[in-house]
Scaffold this motif. Structure first.
Motif, PDB file in Angstrom:
ATOM      1  N   GLY A 213       0.826  -1.199   0.000  1.00  0.00           N
ATOM      2  CA  GLY A 213       0.000   0.000   0.000  1.00  0.00           C
ATOM      3  C   GLY A 213       0.863   1.253   0.000  1.00  0.00           C
ATOM      4  O   GLY A 213       0.585   2.220  -0.712  1.00  0.00           O
ATOM      5  N   VAL A 214       1.929   1.208   0.793  1.00  0.00           N
ATOM      6  CA  VAL A 214       2.837   2.362   0.838  1.00  0.00           C
ATOM      7  C   VAL A 214       3.464   2.565  -0.535  1.00  0.00           C
ATOM      8  O   VAL A 214       3.586   3.684  -1.038  1.00  0.00           O
ATOM      9  N   TYR A 215       3.833   1.435  -1.164  1.00  0.00           N
ATOM     10  CA  TYR A 215       4.418   1.527  -2.509  1.00  0.00           C
ATOM     11  C   TYR A 215       3.429   2.173  -3.467  1.00  0.00           C
ATOM     12  O   TYR A 215       3.789   3.049  -4.273  1.00  0.00           O
ATOM     13  N   LEU A 216       2.173   1.755  -3.377  1.00  0.00           N
ATOM     14  CA  LEU A 216       1.171   2.269  -4.307  1.00  0.00           C
ATOM     15  C   LEU A 216       1.030   3.777  -4.168  1.00  0.00           C
ATOM     16  O   LEU A 216       1.021   4.516  -5.167  1.00  0.00           O
ATOM     17  N   ILE A 217       0.950   4.224  -2.909  1.00  0.00           N
ATOM     18  CA  ILE A 217       0.754   5.661  -2.724  1.00  0.00           C
ATOM     19  C   ILE A 217       2.001   6.427  -3.172  1.00  0.00           C
ATOM     20  O   ILE A 217       1.912   7.483  -3.810  1.00  0.00           O
ATOM     21  N   THR A 218       3.166   5.845  -2.870  1.00  0.00           N
ATOM     22  CA  THR A 218       4.401   6.536  -3.272  1.00  0.00           C
ATOM     23  C   THR A 218       4.504   6.606  -4.785  1.00  0.00           C
ATOM     24  O   THR A 218       4.868   7.641  -5.357  1.00  0.00           O
TER      25      THR A 218
ATOM     26  N   LEU B  97      -5.028  14.603   2.645  1.00  0.00           N
ATOM     27  CA  LEU B  97      -5.497  14.774   4.021  1.00  0.00           C
ATOM     28  C   LEU B  97      -6.071  13.470   4.550  1.00  0.00           C
ATOM     29  O   LEU B  97      -5.812  13.074   5.692  1.00  0.00           O
ATOM     30  N   MET B  98      -6.845  12.780   3.696  1.00  0.00           N
ATOM     31  CA  MET B  98      -7.412  11.495   4.106  1.00  0.00           C
ATOM     32  C   MET B  98      -6.299  10.502   4.402  1.00  0.00           C
ATOM     33  O   MET B  98      -6.399   9.692   5.329  1.00  0.00           O
ATOM     34  N   VAL B  99      -5.227  10.552   3.600  1.00  0.00           N
ATOM     35  CA  VAL B  99      -4.092   9.655   3.851  1.00  0.00           C
ATOM     36  C   VAL B  99      -3.537   9.911   5.248  1.00  0.00           C
ATOM     37  O   VAL B  99      -3.283   8.982   6.023  1.00  0.00           O
ATOM     38  N   LEU B 100      -3.382  11.189   5.585  1.00  0.00           N
ATOM     39  CA  LEU B 100      -2.844  11.530   6.899  1.00  0.00           C
ATOM     40  C   LEU B 100      -3.762  11.024   8.000  1.00  0.00           C
ATOM     41  O   LEU B 100      -3.307  10.456   8.999  1.00  0.00           O
ATOM     42  N   VAL B 101      -5.072  11.226   7.786  1.00  0.00           N
ATOM     43  CA  VAL B 101      -6.025  10.813   8.824  1.00  0.00           C
ATOM     44  C   VAL B 101      -5.957   9.305   9.028  1.00  0.00           C
ATOM     45  O   VAL B 101      -5.859   8.819  10.160  1.00  0.00           O
TER      46      VAL B 101
ATOM     47  N   SER C  30       1.928  -4.284  16.180  1.00  0.00           N
ATOM     48  CA  SER C  30       3.018  -3.328  16.009  1.00  0.00           C
ATOM     49  C   SER C  30       3.249  -3.024  14.534  1.00  0.00           C
ATOM     50  O   SER C  30       3.518  -1.890  14.153  1.00  0.00           O
ATOM     51  N   THR C  31       3.133  -4.056  13.694  1.00  0.00           N
ATOM     52  CA  THR C  31       3.272  -3.829  12.253  1.00  0.00           C
ATOM     53  C   THR C  31       2.222  -2.857  11.766  1.00  0.00           C
ATOM     54  O   THR C  31       2.502  -1.926  11.011  1.00  0.00           O
ATOM     55  N   MET C  32       0.962  -3.102  12.211  1.00  0.00           N
ATOM     56  CA  MET C  32      -0.128  -2.218  11.789  1.00  0.00           C
ATOM     57  C   MET C  32       0.212  -0.786  12.146  1.00  0.00           C
ATOM     58  O   MET C  32       0.056   0.141  11.345  1.00  0.00           O
ATOM     59  N   SER C  33       0.744  -0.599  13.344  1.00  0.00           N
ATOM     60  CA  SER C  33       1.049   0.740  13.816  1.00  0.00           C
ATOM     61  C   SER C  33       2.192   1.351  13.012  1.00  0.00           C
ATOM     62  O   SER C  33       2.132   2.511  12.599  1.00  0.00           O
ATOM     63  N   GLN C  34       3.231   0.583  12.760  1.00  0.00           N
ATOM     64  CA  GLN C  34       4.379   1.126  12.026  1.00  0.00           C
ATOM     65  C   GLN C  34       4.003   1.477  10.603  1.00  0.00           C
ATOM     66  O   GLN C  34       4.496   2.458  10.043  1.00  0.00           O
ATOM     67  N   ILE C  35       3.141   0.665   9.998  1.00  0.00           N
ATOM     68  CA  ILE C  35       2.712   1.013   8.644  1.00  0.00           C
ATOM     69  C   ILE C  35       1.858   2.275   8.695  1.00  0.00           C
ATOM     70  O   ILE C  35       1.865   3.075   7.745  1.00  0.00           O
ATOM     71  N   GLY C  36       1.131   2.453   9.790  1.00  0.00           N
ATOM     72  CA  GLY C  36       0.429   3.710   9.979  1.00  0.00           C
ATOM     73  C   GLY C  36       1.401   4.882   9.912  1.00  0.00           C
ATOM     74  O   GLY C  36       1.112   5.912   9.290  1.00  0.00           O
ATOM     75  N   TYR C  37       2.557   4.700  10.533  1.00  0.00           N
ATOM     76  CA  TYR C  37       3.599   5.734  10.429  1.00  0.00           C
ATOM     77  C   TYR C  37       3.957   6.003   8.980  1.00  0.00           C
ATOM     78  O   TYR C  37       4.085   7.145   8.544  1.00  0.00           O
ATOM     79  N   MET C  38       4.147   4.904   8.236  1.00  0.00           N
ATOM     80  CA  MET C  38       4.584   5.069   6.845  1.00  0.00           C
ATOM     81  C   MET C  38       3.506   5.782   6.027  1.00  0.00           C
ATOM     82  O   MET C  38       3.807   6.683   5.248  1.00  0.00           O
ATOM     83  N   ILE C  39       2.271   5.373   6.231  1.00  0.00           N
ATOM     84  CA  ILE C  39       1.198   5.996   5.457  1.00  0.00           C
ATOM     85  C   ILE C  39       1.086   7.468   5.833  1.00  0.00           C
ATOM     86  O   ILE C  39       0.876   8.345   4.977  1.00  0.00           O
TER      87      ILE C  39
END
Lengths: 259, 99, 630
Positions: C263-268, C282-286, C312-321
């Motif tokens: 998902g991070v790759y897709l957005i990037t 903004l939605m991405v940030l939220v 923890s993975t879910m949370s860290q990917i939240g950081y990335m997003i």
């Protein structure tokens, strides 16, 4: 230039007199109960038609109509009616529901359409009349056509006649599979059957009334007790005797030779 | 009056014959109604031959009569045969093909 | 754009190996795993070669493409099956093949007792091939093929032990949540085609500024939905915890390092769309912010070591997003955190697998305790990963998380402060629950319930963990030295070299704030769990803890909001189908049947009724003649 046909007064009068009569006769044929009456009414219709044929310059055909149709065919009908039963009649009530109204509607519709079609068929066509065709006489004219243009159908129809006659003979023929018993044989059979009850032939009605007692019921010819001869009170009390004990079979029938 | 009246008369007779075939129960009467229809047709033929001025109509009417006669012969023989075995000439009795 | 002919081998080798392993059946049981590992290593080698070749070229020439065949040529839609390797994709290629190969080696030993090991390796190779296709595709449609492939691989691998119905259900749940994301991606592709007439990255990048902002926002939101599905972000996050039903190598590879980062790759990759659609950003940030806190809260209450790591993975990917929503500069930091996270999370998962191996497949941390004495290497490597994730310098996590926090604050205004505070709070909670995991597992009293001492795992399992820990130690430093990664990725994500907005706080202050946050969390955890180590989970807990234990009611919400209405909709449709459509068919049959029954009554057997039929027929005939000759 073809001479146009005009219908003379006498012919018109003839038509207007006979046509309603024939229609009435046809309706009567439809409506009367006895079949013989129907046959006679049909004969009247046919004679009317023969008169029309003669009036229309078809003299030969008119005479043939009288001889063959009225004379032979209707008489044949009457013979068969006599064979079947002169009194035979249909009840006029209809067994198949709804048949009569549908039939009348359909037929009336058919008639109306036919009338309209026929009227249309002669639209714009002036009648020519048979003066010229009949110039050497009606019979000669017919013969000329019959043996030239229509000779093949003529032969076929004659073959048909022969076939019909043969067919009638075949249908009416009744072949016995076993020889007809003679008088002697019939008498012997009567005496050698299970009981002598039928030796002298079947008795007439009322013969088996052997008793006139109140407690014995009278027998009908087929052996069952007649209901009207059983007293109700005796039956309730149980005093009615069985009439079977008085049957002829239980009677001693050995013959004692008289010396 | 014109020759058309003969045609109308024959149409009426034909109709009456048709009703009779359907309504009557006696086989012989039914047969007679059939004869009535044939006669009506003959009348039409003769009238038309007069209208057209040729004798062909009469010849055909003649043939019709012959054929009708044969038909009557054979038909009545059949009726008699049926009567012999069934003792009845009512057409309603021959209803064995009922579903 | 130079062309290359090596790219296809990257994908083809694992794909063929997977096919061979599946088709050979039991014959391949003895050599299947070796083949799979060798193939994975070959892909890694090709990746390394390509990386060095790329490094040697200049900035403008770094991207290479390879067209495989013309795929779709219908009307105005022309899509080729072609691959593109640029600076962004090479990072992923190296991560996938590198971490993948190490996990292949690990699995040889971890799955040695499983008689379906060959099938496992076939699926692993298939996953590698699909993920490589995902990152190498040069258009959204090609990406989609890989996207679907990894979804399938995830399903197959989560439900690998499908004898247990619960595991099969977990696999289904993952697939369905992914599917919802896939719908988003399909719709995005459709809108993109309708807007641009083209679905390739290069094509859309060129014309991105010509489209209206509504269209771009729509595409962006749909892409975000897709990313949520694949990366387990709110609201499609419920499948990640259950996905731990798969074998531990699967969790390490797919649900830590690679698939969930798609998902991070897709957005990037779609930066040119998001940069033009501020609402979508903004939605991405939220979404990123919510998920990072969501995952952290859940992680605090999990007693299953794998589920804690999954949270923890879910949370860290939240950081990335969250980082990807911060504009052109944020993408590079997101990728940096993605790469470092790949290292330390994979090493922690493999370490957890090693612990489970030693504790006879027990996963409940309350039954661990004091293992550090008996499994020193595992404890050491797990500890290094732990230090990396909580962000202690100089380990890798410090660099990447710090940069994200800094960029969040620099976003400016209320938004910046809110995001920054969220990341700091996330740091506190992360420190807390990761410390809890480490203390409960490796320190304290032994609460095993049996007397057998756990033995250290075999070498084949320890070597990959060790190699990954090197990454946890050094990767962050290497990436951020001299802005190395940022400069490397700049042509892809930030072509205009936009500078970040004004610095809200000097970076050093931000780092100190982060460290303070980490210390708070760490201290609280040590104090709480040092002595308080209960073998059974306490029952009288506060509302928050019981909510966190139940994954913040995510399953109940999904059931109530989607599952039950969906099922009643299906019942309604079934009834409609039965009554209307089947009814139509049945009524045709019934009509013909009843018509037959009615028509049968015409056969009365009476001659006169048949004669009537003839009269009616004659009537019809005469009518026809009458009408025709009119």
């Amino acid at each position: 230039m073809q001479p146009l046909l005009t219908i003379q007064g006498p012919e018109a009068a003839l038509f207007w007199f006979l046509a309603p009569l024939s229609v009435a006769a046809a309706l009567g044929m439809l409506l009367v109960k006895k079949a013989v009456h129907s046959a006679l009414l049909l004969a009247w219709v046919m004679i009317t038609l023969a008169i029309f044929y003669i009036a229309q310059d078809a003299a030969f055909l008119g005479v043939v109509q009288v001889i063959v149709y009225t004379g032979a065919v209707m008489m044949l009908f009457l013979f068969i009616l006599m064979l079947v039963g002169v009194d035979s009649s249909d009840s006029l009530t209809e067994t198949i529901t709804g048949l009569r109204p549908i039939a009348i509607t359909a037929a009336v519709g058919l008639g109306g359409l036919l009338v309209s079609l026929l009227g249309r068929a002669t639209l714009g066509r002036e009648p020519i009349g048979l003066e010229i065709a009949n110039s050497s006489g009606n019979v000669e004219g017919l013969a000329a056509l019959l043996f030239s243009t229509y000779v093949f159908p003529f032969e076929v129809v004659s073959a048909l006649l022969i076939t019909a006659a043969l067919g009638a003979m075949v249908l009416a023929h009744h072949q016995r599979t076993n020889p007809r018993p003679s008088q002697r044989e019939q008498a012997i059979n009567r005496f050698r059957s299970g009981s002598l009850a039928g030796a002298a032939g079947l008795p007439g009605p009322g013969v088996f009334a052997r008793h006139n007692a109140v407690d014995v019921p009278a027998l009908l010819p087929d052996g069952t007790p007649a209901p009207s001869s059983i007293s109700a009170t005796l039956k309730a009390r149980g005093n009615v005797l069985d009439s079977g004990q008085f049957q002829l079979d239980n009677v001693d029938t050995t013959v004692v030779e008289e010396k | 009056m014109s020759l058309d009246n003969y045609l109308y008369l024959s149409a009426i007779l034909f109709t009456i014959g048709a009703v009779g075939v359907v309504v009557r129960r006696n086989a012989i009467v039914v047969f007679m109604c059939v004869e009535l229809m044939l006669n009506a047709a003959n009348l039409t033929l003769v009238t038309f031959s007069r209208i057209n001025g040729t004798l062909d109509g009469q010849v055909i009417a003649f043939f019709t009569m012959v054929v009708a006669a044969c038909e009557v012969v054979v038909g009545l023989a059949i009726i008699v045969t049926i009567y012999r075995s069934r003792r009845s000439v009512s057409v309603d009795d021959a209803s064995l093909l009922k579903q | 754009m130079t062309t290359s002919s090596n790219l296809l081998w990257l994908i083809a080798l694992p794909l063929f190996s997977s096919a061979i392993l599946i088709l050979s059946g039991k014959r391949a049981n003895s050599w299947g795993h070796v083949l799979a590992t060798i193939v994975s290593a070959s892909s890694f080698t090709i990746g390394v070669v390509e990386f060095f070749a790329m490094h040697g070229r200049s900035d403008a020439n770094r991207a290479v493409t390879q067209k495989i065949f013309t795929w779709i040529s219908v009307g105005s839609l022309n899509v080729d099956a072609s691959l593109m390797l640029d600076q962004l994709s090479i990072c992923f290629v190296l991560l996938i093949t590198g971490v993948g190969t190490l996990i292949h080696v690990y699995s040889i030993s971890y799955m040695s007792h499983d008689h379906d090991r060959r099938r496992f390796f076939a699926y692993l190779n298939f996953f590698i091939a699909s993920m490589l296709l995902l990152v190498l595709g040069d258009s959204y449609l090609n990406l989609y093929v890989g996207w679907e492939g990894v979804g399938l691989a995830s399903y197959l691998l989560i439900g690998f032990w499908n004898q247990k119905p619960a595991y099969a259900t977990a696999a289904k749940k993952a697939f369905i949540a992914n599917r919802i994301g896939d719908v988003g991606l399909s719709i995005a592709i459709m809108i993109a085609f309708a807007t641009f007439g083209d679905v390739s990255f290069a094509g859309i990048k060129e014309h991105a500024d010509e489209a209206s902002s509504t269209q771009l926002t729509a595409i962006g939101l749909m892409l975000l939905l897709a990313a949520c599905g694949k990366s387990a972000q709110f609201p499609l996050q419920s499948w990640l915890g259950d996905a731990m039903a798969g074998p531990t190598p699967v969790s390490a590879l797919i649900h830590a390092a690679t698939m969930v980062t798609a998902g991070v790759y897709l957005i990037t990759r779609s930066n040119f769309i998001f940069d033009e659609a501020p609402i979508a950003q903004l939605m991405v940030l939220v979404v990123g912010g919510i998920t990072l806190l969501f995952g952290a809260v859940i992680g605090m209450a999990k007693d299953d070591i794998k589920k804690a790591l999954a949270a923890s993975t879910m949370s860290q990917i939240g950081y990335m997003i969250l980082a990807t929503g911060l504009g052109p500069i944020g993408y590079a930091f997101a990728i940096m955190h993605l790469l470092t996270h790949g290292f330390f999370k994979a090493s922690m998962f493999l370490g957890a697998g090693s612990v489970m191996h030693g504790m006879k497949d027990e996963v409940n941390m309350r039954k661990f305790g004091g293992i550090g004495k008996f499994m020193p290497f595992t404890a050491l490597t797990f500890g290094l990963g732990y230090l990396a994730i909580i962000g202690v310098p100089p380990f890798s996590g410090f660099y990447s998380k710090d940069k994200i926090t800094e960029t969040a604050f620099n976003a400016g205004g209320i938004k910046g402060i809110a995001l920054g505070m969220a990341t700091l709070l996330g740091a506190v909670i992360t420190a807390f629950y990761m410390t809890r995991v480490v203390i409960l597992t490796f320190f304290g009293n032994e609460r095993w319930g049996h007397k057998d001492e756990p033995a250290e795992s075999p070498a084949l399992m320890l070597i990959p963990i060790g190699l990954l820990s090197i990454g946890s130690i050094a990767a962050g430093f290497i990436f951020s030295k001299g802005d190395g990664l940022v400069n490397w990725l700049q042509p892809v994500v930030n072509p205009l070299k936009e500078h970040h907005a004004e610095e809200f706080l000097p970076p050093i202050i931000v780092s100190l704030m982060t460290l303070v946050a980490v210390m708070i969390g760490l201290t609280v955890a040590i104090l709480k769990y040092r002595g308080d180590q209960v073998a059974q989970a306490p029952e009288k807990v506060s509302v928050l803890v019981s909510a966190a234990r139940r994954d913040l009611f995510q399953d109940e919400f999904n059931e109530a909001a989607f599952m039950r209405p969906g099922q009643s909709l299906i019942k309604i449709l079934l009834n409609l189908d039965y009554i209307l459509i089947d009814g139509l068919v049945r009524s045709v049959a019934a009509t013909s049947l009843s018509a037959g029954v009615r028509l049968r009554t015409l056969q009365t057997g009476y001659v006169r009724s048949y004669a009537l039929m003839m009269v009616i027929g004659a009537l019809a005939l005469v009518t026809t003649i009458w009408v025709v000759t009119a």
